[in-house]
Design a protein around this motif. Structure first.
Motif, PDB file in Angstrom:
ATOM      1  N   GLY A 216       0.813  -1.212   0.000  1.00  0.00           N
ATOM      2  CA  GLY A 216       0.000   0.000   0.000  1.00  0.00           C
ATOM      3  C   GLY A 216       0.845   1.259   0.000  1.00  0.00           C
ATOM      4  N   ILE A 217       2.059   1.185   0.541  1.00  0.00           N
ATOM      5  CA  ILE A 217       2.938   2.352   0.574  1.00  0.00           C
ATOM      6  C   ILE A 217       3.353   2.740  -0.847  1.00  0.00           C
ATOM      7  N   LYS A 218       3.635   1.714  -1.676  1.00  0.00           N
ATOM      8  CA  LYS A 218       3.970   1.991  -3.076  1.00  0.00           C
ATOM      9  C   LYS A 218       2.789   2.632  -3.802  1.00  0.00           C
ATOM     10  N   GLU A 219       1.596   2.179  -3.465  1.00  0.00           N
ATOM     11  CA  GLU A 219       0.398   2.768  -4.084  1.00  0.00           C
ATOM     12  C   GLU A 219       0.250   4.226  -3.669  1.00  0.00           C
ATOM     13  N   MET A 220       0.545   4.511  -2.398  1.00  0.00           N
ATOM     14  CA  MET A 220       0.481   5.896  -1.924  1.00  0.00           C
ATOM     15  C   MET A 220       1.526   6.760  -2.627  1.00  0.00           C
ATOM     16  N   GLU A 221       2.704   6.178  -2.883  1.00  0.00           N
ATOM     17  CA  GLU A 221       3.756   6.928  -3.570  1.00  0.00           C
ATOM     18  C   GLU A 221       3.341   7.252  -5.005  1.00  0.00           C
ATOM     19  N   ALA A 222       2.727   6.279  -5.689  1.00  0.00           N
ATOM     20  CA  ALA A 222       2.248   6.518  -7.061  1.00  0.00           C
ATOM     21  C   ALA A 222       1.169   7.594  -7.066  1.00  0.00           C
ATOM     22  N   MET A 223       0.313   7.569  -6.049  1.00  0.00           N
ATOM     23  CA  MET A 223      -0.769   8.546  -5.962  1.00  0.00           C
ATOM     24  C   MET A 223      -0.224   9.956  -5.746  1.00  0.00           C
ATOM     25  N   ILE A 224       0.784  10.064  -4.865  1.00  0.00           N
ATOM     26  CA  ILE A 224       1.317  11.397  -4.575  1.00  0.00           C
ATOM     27  C   ILE A 224       2.105  11.947  -5.764  1.00  0.00           C
ATOM     28  N   LEU A 225       2.692  11.058  -6.569  1.00  0.00           N
ATOM     29  CA  LEU A 225       3.377  11.500  -7.787  1.00  0.00           C
ATOM     30  C   LEU A 225       2.381  12.028  -8.818  1.00  0.00           C
ATOM     31  N   GLU A 226       1.211  11.375  -8.906  1.00  0.00           N
ATOM     32  CA  GLU A 226       0.166  11.854  -9.814  1.00  0.00           C
ATOM     33  C   GLU A 226      -0.332  13.227  -9.386  1.00  0.00           C
ATOM     34  N   CYS A 227      -0.475  13.403  -8.069  1.00  0.00           N
ATOM     35  CA  CYS A 227      -0.900  14.703  -7.546  1.00  0.00           C
ATOM     36  C   CYS A 227       0.157  15.765  -7.819  1.00  0.00           C
ATOM     37  N   ALA A 228       1.419  15.388  -7.680  1.00  0.00           N
ATOM     38  CA  ALA A 228       2.510  16.325  -7.946  1.00  0.00           C
ATOM     39  C   ALA A 228       2.520  16.737  -9.419  1.00  0.00           C
ATOM     40  N   LYS A 229       2.228  15.778 -10.281  1.00  0.00           N
ATOM     41  CA  LYS A 229       2.178  16.075 -11.719  1.00  0.00           C
ATOM     42  C   LYS A 229       1.058  17.045 -12.039  1.00  0.00           C
ATOM     43  N   LEU A 230      -0.101  16.835 -11.441  1.00  0.00           N
ATOM     44  CA  LEU A 230      -1.239  17.729 -11.659  1.00  0.00           C
ATOM     45  C   LEU A 230      -0.945  19.113 -11.095  1.00  0.00           C
ATOM     46  N   ASP A 231      -0.330  19.141  -9.924  1.00  0.00           N
ATOM     47  CA  ASP A 231       0.024  20.418  -9.297  1.00  0.00           C
ATOM     48  C   ASP A 231       0.999  21.190 -10.180  1.00  0.00           C
ATOM     49  N   ARG A 232       1.964  20.480 -10.762  1.00  0.00           N
ATOM     50  CA  ARG A 232       2.941  21.118 -11.646  1.00  0.00           C
ATOM     51  C   ARG A 232       2.284  21.670 -12.903  1.00  0.00           C
ATOM     52  N   GLU A 233       1.360  20.902 -13.480  1.00  0.00           N
ATOM     53  CA  GLU A 233       0.684  21.339 -14.700  1.00  0.00           C
ATOM     54  C   GLU A 233      -0.169  22.573 -14.460  1.00  0.00           C
ATOM     55  N   ILE A 234      -0.824  22.622 -13.296  1.00  0.00           N
ATOM     56  CA  ILE A 234      -1.615  23.813 -12.969  1.00  0.00           C
ATOM     57  C   ILE A 234      -0.704  25.027 -12.837  1.00  0.00           C
ATOM     58  N   ASN A 235       0.445  24.844 -12.214  1.00  0.00           N
ATOM     59  CA  ASN A 235       1.409  25.943 -12.071  1.00  0.00           C
ATOM     60  C   ASN A 235       1.817  26.493 -13.428  1.00  0.00           C
ATOM     61  N   TYR A 236       2.166  25.594 -14.329  1.00  0.00           N
ATOM     62  CA  TYR A 236       2.603  26.020 -15.658  1.00  0.00           C
ATOM     63  C   TYR A 236       1.466  26.660 -16.450  1.00  0.00           C
ATOM     64  N   PHE A 237       0.280  26.087 -16.342  1.00  0.00           N
ATOM     65  CA  PHE A 237      -0.859  26.631 -17.083  1.00  0.00           C
ATOM     66  C   PHE A 237      -1.169  28.052 -16.620  1.00  0.00           C
ATOM     67  N   VAL A 238      -1.230  28.243 -15.304  1.00  0.00           N
ATOM     68  CA  VAL A 238      -1.520  29.576 -14.767  1.00  0.00           C
ATOM     69  C   VAL A 238      -0.441  30.565 -15.192  1.00  0.00           C
ATOM     70  N   ASP A 239       0.806  30.126 -15.127  1.00  0.00           N
ATOM     71  CA  ASP A 239       1.923  30.993 -15.492  1.00  0.00           C
ATOM     72  C   ASP A 239       1.836  31.408 -16.959  1.00  0.00           C
ATOM     73  N   ILE A 240       1.522  30.458 -17.836  1.00  0.00           N
ATOM     74  CA  ILE A 240       1.437  30.758 -19.271  1.00  0.00           C
ATOM     75  C   ILE A 240       0.269  31.692 -19.572  1.00  0.00           C
ATOM     76  N   VAL A 241      -0.877  31.430 -18.951  1.00  0.00           N
ATOM     77  CA  VAL A 241      -2.046  32.295 -19.171  1.00  0.00           C
ATOM     78  C   VAL A 241      -1.734  33.719 -18.740  1.00  0.00           C
ATOM     79  N   GLN A 242      -1.075  33.883 -17.601  1.00  0.00           N
ATOM     80  CA  GLN A 242      -0.734  35.225 -17.124  1.00  0.00           C
ATOM     81  C   GLN A 242       0.242  35.913 -18.063  1.00  0.00           C
ATOM     82  N   GLN A 243       1.189  35.157 -18.627  1.00  0.00           N
ATOM     83  CA  GLN A 243       2.149  35.741 -19.569  1.00  0.00           C
ATOM     84  C   GLN A 243       1.459  36.199 -20.848  1.00  0.00           C
ATOM     85  N   VAL A 244       0.617  35.322 -21.380  1.00  0.00           N
ATOM     86  CA  VAL A 244      -0.049  35.624 -22.651  1.00  0.00           C
ATOM     87  C   VAL A 244      -1.016  36.794 -22.504  1.00  0.00           C
ATOM     88  N   THR A 245      -1.791  36.811 -21.438  1.00  0.00           N
ATOM     89  CA  THR A 245      -2.754  37.907 -21.250  1.00  0.00           C
ATOM     90  C   THR A 245      -2.046  39.226 -20.955  1.00  0.00           C
TER      91      THR A 245
END
Length: 232
Positions: free
Chosen positions: A47-76
């Motif tokens: 279950g610990i490995k499953e938790m690690e995979a889950m937290i990596l997916e969350c980290a990936k989503l968090d990173r994508e939101i950061n980049y998306f917000v940053d790009i939108v602010q630059q373009v606008t």
């Protein structure tokens, strides 16, 4: 869509990001509980490995939101006009830049996400603590077994009861309770007499306080015997 609506959407994404990070903290807590409840066979709970995979997916989503917000602010920021045609152009430009940024990323970079680093530290520390507690329990069990097999007499030859603070005589290797032997030495000296070892048959006729040392190992054995007796 107006720029004010875009900014409102970005605020919603930021709120969503806060929820994602809270979820990552919850995943870390669950993983820590799994470490504490894992068996004694040394195998890592799957279950610990499953938790690690889950937290990596969350980290990936968090990173994508950061980049998306940053790009939108630059373009606008580059184009403040709110004409419909311009807004469609901005949308396409954001999509293009975001795709380009995401395609250049590596999942290995997720290991540097602060929540992922914190997760790994928590698991490492929890495993170390669990292993330490397991080793201590094993040591205590071994000590208890040794107590049951030991032929050492825990009874003080003076008080005829179990010793509390055992003292060892360096000359004859006999043990006595601290208070009892010191009391005997003091009494004999007040009578101007030597203190003979109270163990029957011992040839040590002059027990001195300087010959006595604390026997911490024997004291631990006595304490372990008490714990063993209480459990049985």
């Amino acid at each position: 869509m107006s720029l004010s609506a875009v900014h409102g959407t970005l605020s919603s994404l930021r709120s969503c990001q806060t929820d994602i990070r809270t979820g990552m903290d919850i995943v870390s807590d669950v993983a820590m509980d799994l470490v504490e409840t894992q068996g004694q066979d040394g195998e890592l709970n799957p279950g610990i490995k499953e938790m690690e995979a889950m937290i990596l997916e969350c980290a990936k989503l968090d990173r994508e939101i950061n980049y998306f917000v940053d790009i939108v602010q630059q373009v606008t920021a580059e184009n403040t006009t709110q004409q419909p045609e311009a807004m469609f152009s901005l949308s396409a430009k954001v999509k293009e830049k975001f795709t380009e940024r995401i395609d250049g990323l590596s999942d290995a970079d997720l290991q540097n996400h602060k929540k992922v680093v914190a997760f790994k530290d928590i698991i490492k520390n929890s495993l170390n603590q669990a292993n330490q507690e397991s080793a201590e329990n094993t040591e205590e069990l071994d000590e208890d077994i040794a107590v049951t097999q030991s032929q050492v007499n825990f009874t003080c030859p003076l008080t005829q009861v179990e010793m509390v603070n055992p003292m060892k005589n360096k000359k004859c290797n006999h043990h006595y309770d601290e208070a009892a032997i010191l009391g005997l030495i003091k009494a004999r000296h007040s009578q101007k007499k030597k203190c003979r070892c109270p163990v029957v048959g011992c040839g040590n006729t002059d027990v001195k306080q300087c010959d006595l040392i604390q026997d911490a190992m024997l004291r631990r054995k006595i304490q372990s015997q008490k714990r063993y007796s209480n459990r049985t």
